[in-house]
Design an enzyme around this catalytic site. Structure first.
Site, PDB file in Angstrom:
ATOM      1  N   ASP A   1       0.797  -1.232   0.000  1.00 32.20           N
ATOM      2  CA  ASP A   1       0.000   0.000   0.000  1.00 32.20           C
ATOM      3  C   ASP A   1       0.832   1.285   0.000  1.00 32.20           C
ATOM      4  O   ASP A   1       0.369   2.329  -0.433  1.00 32.20           O
ATOM      5  CB  ASP A   1      -0.947   0.023   1.219  1.00 32.20           C
ATOM      6  CG  ASP A   1      -0.205  -0.139   2.546  1.00 32.20           C
ATOM      7  OD1 ASP A   1       1.027  -0.263   2.536  1.00 32.20           O
ATOM      8  OD2 ASP A   1      -0.870  -0.146   3.602  1.00 32.20           O
ATOM      9  N   HIS A   2       2.087   1.221   0.449  1.00 31.36           N
ATOM     10  CA  HIS A   2       2.845   2.465   0.666  1.00 31.36           C
ATOM     11  C   HIS A   2       3.606   2.961  -0.555  1.00 31.36           C
ATOM     12  O   HIS A   2       4.110   4.071  -0.537  1.00 31.36           O
ATOM     13  CB  HIS A   2       3.845   2.254   1.810  1.00 31.36           C
ATOM     14  CG  HIS A   2       3.268   2.497   3.168  1.00 31.36           C
ATOM     15  ND1 HIS A   2       2.196   1.803   3.657  1.00 31.36           N
ATOM     16  CD2 HIS A   2       3.620   3.375   4.147  1.00 31.36           C
ATOM     17  CE1 HIS A   2       1.910   2.236   4.875  1.00 31.36           C
ATOM     18  NE2 HIS A   2       2.759   3.185   5.193  1.00 31.36           N
TER      19      HIS A   2
ATOM     20  N   ASP B   1       3.455  -0.955  11.498  1.00 30.48           N
ATOM     21  CA  ASP B   1       2.988   0.353  11.059  1.00 30.48           C
ATOM     22  C   ASP B   1       2.333   1.009  12.256  1.00 30.48           C
ATOM     23  O   ASP B   1       1.603   0.362  13.013  1.00 30.48           O
ATOM     24  CB  ASP B   1       1.974   0.211   9.927  1.00 30.48           C
ATOM     25  CG  ASP B   1       1.632   1.561   9.344  1.00 30.48           C
ATOM     26  OD1 ASP B   1       2.284   1.968   8.362  1.00 30.48           O
ATOM     27  OD2 ASP B   1       0.736   2.243   9.892  1.00 30.48           O
TER      28      ASP B   1
ATOM     29  N   ARG C   1      -1.910  12.355  10.095  1.00 27.84           N
ATOM     30  CA  ARG C   1      -0.653  13.053  10.412  1.00 27.84           C
ATOM     31  C   ARG C   1      -0.481  14.269   9.543  1.00 27.84           C
ATOM     32  O   ARG C   1      -0.809  14.232   8.366  1.00 27.84           O
ATOM     33  CB  ARG C   1       0.525  12.123  10.144  1.00 27.84           C
ATOM     34  CG  ARG C   1       0.795  11.343  11.341  1.00 27.84           C
ATOM     35  CD  ARG C   1       2.026  10.578  11.404  1.00 27.84           C
ATOM     36  NE  ARG C   1       1.858   9.860  12.657  1.00 27.84           N
ATOM     37  CZ  ARG C   1       2.338   8.678  12.912  1.00 27.84           C
ATOM     38  NH1 ARG C   1       3.059   8.071  12.008  1.00 27.84           N
ATOM     39  NH2 ARG C   1       2.120   8.110  14.062  1.00 27.84           N
TER      40      ARG C   1
ATOM     41  N   SER D   1       5.729   7.842  13.043  1.00 22.42           N
ATOM     42  CA  SER D   1       5.679   6.498  12.477  1.00 22.42           C
ATOM     43  C   SER D   1       6.599   5.510  13.208  1.00 22.42           C
ATOM     44  O   SER D   1       7.573   5.913  13.838  1.00 22.42           O
ATOM     45  CB  SER D   1       6.076   6.613  11.014  1.00 22.42           C
ATOM     46  OG  SER D   1       6.744   5.490  10.600  1.00 22.42           O
TER      47      SER D   1
ATOM     48  N   ARG E   1       8.695   3.516  11.973  1.00 17.51           N
ATOM     49  CA  ARG E   1       9.704   2.974  11.051  1.00 17.51           C
ATOM     50  C   ARG E   1      11.043   2.680  11.720  1.00 17.51           C
ATOM     51  O   ARG E   1      11.662   3.526  12.352  1.00 17.51           O
ATOM     52  CB  ARG E   1       9.844   3.869   9.818  1.00 17.51           C
ATOM     53  CG  ARG E   1      10.618   5.106   9.944  1.00 17.51           C
ATOM     54  CD  ARG E   1      10.469   5.924   8.676  1.00 17.51           C
ATOM     55  NE  ARG E   1       9.056   6.164   8.405  1.00 17.51           N
ATOM     56  CZ  ARG E   1       8.551   7.351   8.053  1.00 17.51           C
ATOM     57  NH1 ARG E   1       9.335   8.385   7.916  1.00 17.51           N
ATOM     58  NH2 ARG E   1       7.275   7.514   7.843  1.00 17.51           N
TER      59      ARG E   1
HETATM   60  S1  SF4 Z   1      -1.374   6.647   7.997  1.00 20.19           S
HETATM   61 FE1  SF4 Z   1       0.133   5.212   7.237  1.00 20.19          FE
HETATM   62  S2  SF4 Z   1      -1.002   3.348   6.734  1.00 20.19           S
HETATM   63 FE2  SF4 Z   1      -2.467   4.993   6.952  1.00 20.19          FE
HETATM   64  S3  SF4 Z   1      -2.799   5.715   4.877  1.00 20.19           S
HETATM   65 FE3  SF4 Z   1      -1.271   7.000   5.837  1.00 20.19          FE
HETATM   66  S4  SF4 Z   1       0.670   6.085   5.277  1.00 20.19           S
HETATM   67 FE4  SF4 Z   1      -0.911   4.568   4.892  1.00 20.19          FE
END
Ligand code: SF4
Length: 781
Positions: free
Chosen positions: A127-128, A192, A474, A669, A671
């Site tokens: 997805d990223h 995540d 975010r 995040s 990460r």
């Molecule tokens: S918060 Fe993280 S998992 Fe959710 S859409 Fe944004 S990048 Fe993707």
């Protein structure tokens, strides 16, 4: 498109499972499958109950819901010391989820562990890595082409090691987890930080680094500091323009970005029932923005409805039978209690640059004028894992429909990110997507897209001051478009839609009028939409790859010349000595999130290649010495240069170094690259006023020393030109501070104390050089 039941049949065939076998599994009370995709992996409520009873007897007090789920997954409930905020728990999570950017490093670490298969059900979600440029289909095609090597690695590694693989286009990890894998009482870890989304379905779902995921996939108990519990009591009910997002925007305003650190936020009270299951997921999702370990809601009829609609009536029935363990005990105690009356809650919008800067929508325009934030909204973006449910899309479409009826379209650009292929297909079928397109929207791929900086933004130049509003979670500087001058605000999708139509932050849909094409003024009515589709969900395209039963012949290719993937070399062991004369790479001023330490956006493509991605180390952090980002003094040459280049210079010349940080270092995040990179480039310690929880653990896992000033004022005693010696490592023990000698260039010295949160196991990681090294040592013993 095929209805949900057909998808299940298709999957059963793909899995080689005969239908009567699955049906019999689903009918047996005590043997309900965790997910349609893993018919032979059962929900263990019986074990949860047994463990809860053991711990309850020992503690002899009522338990909160999160305590029940967490303690219900203890490795040794009879002996484990349990004290909130103090002891470290050894837990047995039910499953693991990984998104493609973090899964690369997690799978590389799993490969280097030498184990043949994962020990618990695990999944990878692509997805990223899909950049938003032209719209869904084209962007997806382009991403598949550009990322072919990475997708191929993840698909083959998944097949080899027994991990389910969700192909690009399937959707965002957390939406897929909610639709298919989360259930009340599950303990799930995900690589995540928005994994807590699953709390909307009553699970304890926690964001971790890849190294933690490797532990769980290897069958090793996973360590978590026994969380405190913050209770949020909801009274009244949601109505009008107020949405679930406003609950968490309000909580973020109260608790701030670190107020939830070390705690699980547990919602309860009569107001809970007025929130849909996906709305509860939105609230839990954004609990990550207050630093909470996770958030959770008690099992209720809204969850039951969602489980049934997503083809999991069997789980709902079983949950009904175990309901007492899926809600808090009456009279349980919270470490902190917040009360929110939903009747009084107003729509909120938070930002810019931080998700805890809360404003009622009615006031944000005035504040923006005063602060000099641009009022014109350049782009409104809805979707992301936070707000991409059927209900969210329905409420946005309900707003858009009213504008269209008066001949209006969005004044701002407008994008829509469906959370999953199932949501995309269903909103196409039910007409919402068309309405959103008609009002001016572009439907992007089912992926993270601009939420993670995967946005080929063309409407402004870098450095141009502008405002965007999103329904994401975010809004740290540069997160969406790498432009530090973009003022990003987060709010609900319906408010984003209304603001994109009006084109200005000064618009309050509750009170203000728009002018229709006919010149007449009108007011938008509060949106009303179904929480779930009336018909079955349309699953859309089949995007899942189940691991084969026999994977012995499966190859996993990592080319030695690849620029995207690199097999890992083990980090060096601790040499048994104190750390003498560490150079300060950077003394960071102010906020330093994992986005500042290891930027996303264009760097996402190097997440599987440690050396290449290390070229982004700390490039977003502000150097206290000159107030600039990515400009630090090289202590040998005295020249200022980029942070990664300076770190590489030190590494080449055998100079070990340290980073000095401010408050809540590593927030944001989960990460782990933010921990791997400093270790790879020769860092030994990170000393700060305080750490964000996940990042602190990630640093420990990679053999670094995350340390905090015993007296936060000591931050001011250290200057970027000083050298530091850390003493006491030979007697390194839990709770025992370490000494730090600050050597100033004029020859004077000062001694300060540094605290740490290492436990015995984590000290072993430090000694071995990393948690992975320690795991290998144990295997060889
Ligand atoms: S918060 Fe993280 S998992 Fe959710 S859409 Fe944004 S990048 Fe993707």
């Amino acid at each position: 498109m095929a209805p949900y039941s057909l998808l299940v049949t298709r999957l059963q065939k793909a899995l080689g499972v005969r239908q009567y076998h699955v049906a019999s599994v689903l009918c047996q009370r005590a043997k309900v499958a965790m997910s349609h995709f893993e018919p032979n992996e059962y929900i263990r409520y019986d074990l949860l109950e047994k463990n809860i009873n053991i711990v309850r007897k020992r503690l002899n007090r009522p338990l909160t819901l999160s305590e029940k789920i967490v303690y219900g997954h203890l490795d040794d409930p009879a002996k484990q010391e349990v004290e909130r905020g103090k002891t470290y728990l050894r837990l047995r999570p039910d499953r693991v989820a990984m998104q493609d950017a973090t899964a690369q490093m997690a799978m590389l670490q799993f490969i280097s562990s030498g184990l043949p298969k994962v020990a618990v059900p695990s999944t990878i979600h692509c997805d990223h890595l899909i950049e938003a440029q032209l719209g869904g289909e084209k962007d997806l095609r382009r991403a598949k082409d550009i990322n072919q090597e990475v997708y191929n690695f993840l698909a083959t590694a998944g097949a080899k090691y027994g991990v389910g693989f969700w192909r690009p286009g399937s959707g965002i990890i957390h939406q897929i987890i909610l639709e298919n894998y989360a259930y009340p009482g599950v303990l799930l870890i995900g690589t995540d930080s928005h994994t807590p989304n699953g709390g909307g379905l009553g699970g304890i779902c926690i964001g971790v680094g890849g190294a933690d995921a490797v532990d769980v996939m290897a069958g090793i108990p996973w360590e978590l500091k026994c969380p405190k519990v913050i209770g949020v009591k909801l009274t009244g009910s949601l109505s009008g323009w107020t949405s679930p997002k406003d609950v968490i925007l309000k909580v973020a305003g109260i608790l701030t970005v670190k107020g939830g650190t070390g705690a699980i936020v547990e919602y309860h009270g009569p107001g809970v029932d007025s929130i849909s299951c996906t709305g509860m997921a939105t609230i839990c999702n954004m609990g990550a923005e207050i630093g909470a370990t996770t958030s959770v809601f008690p099992y209720n009829h809204r969850m039951k409805k969602y489980l049934s609609k997503t083809g999991r009536e069997d789980i709902a029935k079983l949950a009904d039978e175990y309901k007492d363990h899926l809600v808090p005990d009456p009279g349980c105690h919270y470490d902190q209690l917040i009360e929110i009356n939903l009747n009084e809650l107003k729509p909120h919008i938070n930002g810019p640059f931080t998700p805890d800067l809360a404003h009622p929508v009615a006031e944000v325009g005035t504040v923006a004028e005063k602060e000099g934030w641009p009022l014109d909204i350049r782009v409104g973006l809805i979707g992301s894992c936070t707000n991409s449910s059927y209900e969210d899309m329905g409420r946005s479409a309900a707003v858009a429909k009213q504008a269209l009826a008066h001949g209006l379209k969005c004044k701002s650009q407008f994008t829509i990110t469906p959370g999953s292929e199932q949501i995309r297909a269903t909103i196409e079928r039910d007409g919402y997507a068309q309405i959103l397109r008609e009002v001016g929207g572009i439907v992007l791929a089912n992926a993270c897209g601009p939420c993670i900086g995967q946005w080929d933004r063309k409407d402004i130049k870098k450095g141009e001051k502008n405002t965007i509003v999103t329904s994401y979670n975010r809004n740290f500087t540069g997160r969406n478009d790498a432009n530090p001058e973009t003022h990003a605000f987060v709010t609900s999708p319906e408010i984003v839609t209304a603001l994109a139509i009006a084109g200005t932050l000064k618009f309050n849909p509750e009170t203000d009028f728009l002018t229709g094409k006919d010149g007449k003024k009108f007011k938008l009515e509060a949106p009303d939409a179904d929480e779930l589709p009336q018909a079955e969900f349309d699953p859309g395209q089949d995007t899942y790859q189940h691991p084969p039963k026999d994977s012995s012949g499966q190859r996993v290719d990592v080319s030695p010349t690849s620029q995207r993937l690199q097999l890992l070399e083990p980090f060096d062991k601790w040499d048994g000595k104190d750390l003498e004369d560490l150079q300060i790479l950077i003394k960071v001023k102010g906020k330093c999130t994992t986005d500042h330490i290891s930027a996303a956006g264009p760097w996402l493509k190097f997440r599987g290649h440690l050396d290449n991605i290390s070229n982004n180390l700390l490039i977003g952090a502000i150097n206290v010495e000159n107030g600039k980002a990515n400009s630090v003094r090289n202590a040998v040459t005295q020249e200022f240069g980029p942070v990664p280049d300076t770190a590489r210079y030190y590494k080449k010349h055998g100079i070990r170094w340290v980073v000095i940080g401010d408050e809540n270092y590593g927030e944001g995040s989960s990460r782990e690259h933010a921990a791997l990179e400093p270790r790879h480039l020769g860092g030994r310690a990170i000393i700060t006023k305080s750490f964000a929880r996940i990042h602190e653990t990630n640093l420990k896992k990679q053999g670094l020393l995350p340390l905090t000033f015993a007296d936060p004022a000591d931050y001011n005693k250290i200057h970027p030109v000083d050298k530091l010696t850390i003493q006491g490592l030979k007697d390194f023990a839990p709770g025992k501070p370490l000494k730090c000698i600050i050597k100033h260039p004029n020859g004077t010295q000062e001694t300060i104390l540094l605290n740490h949160t290492f436990n015995e196991t984590q000290i072993e990681w430090f000694r071995a050089g990393s948690a992975l090294n320690r795991m290998k040592e144990l295997q060889q013993q």
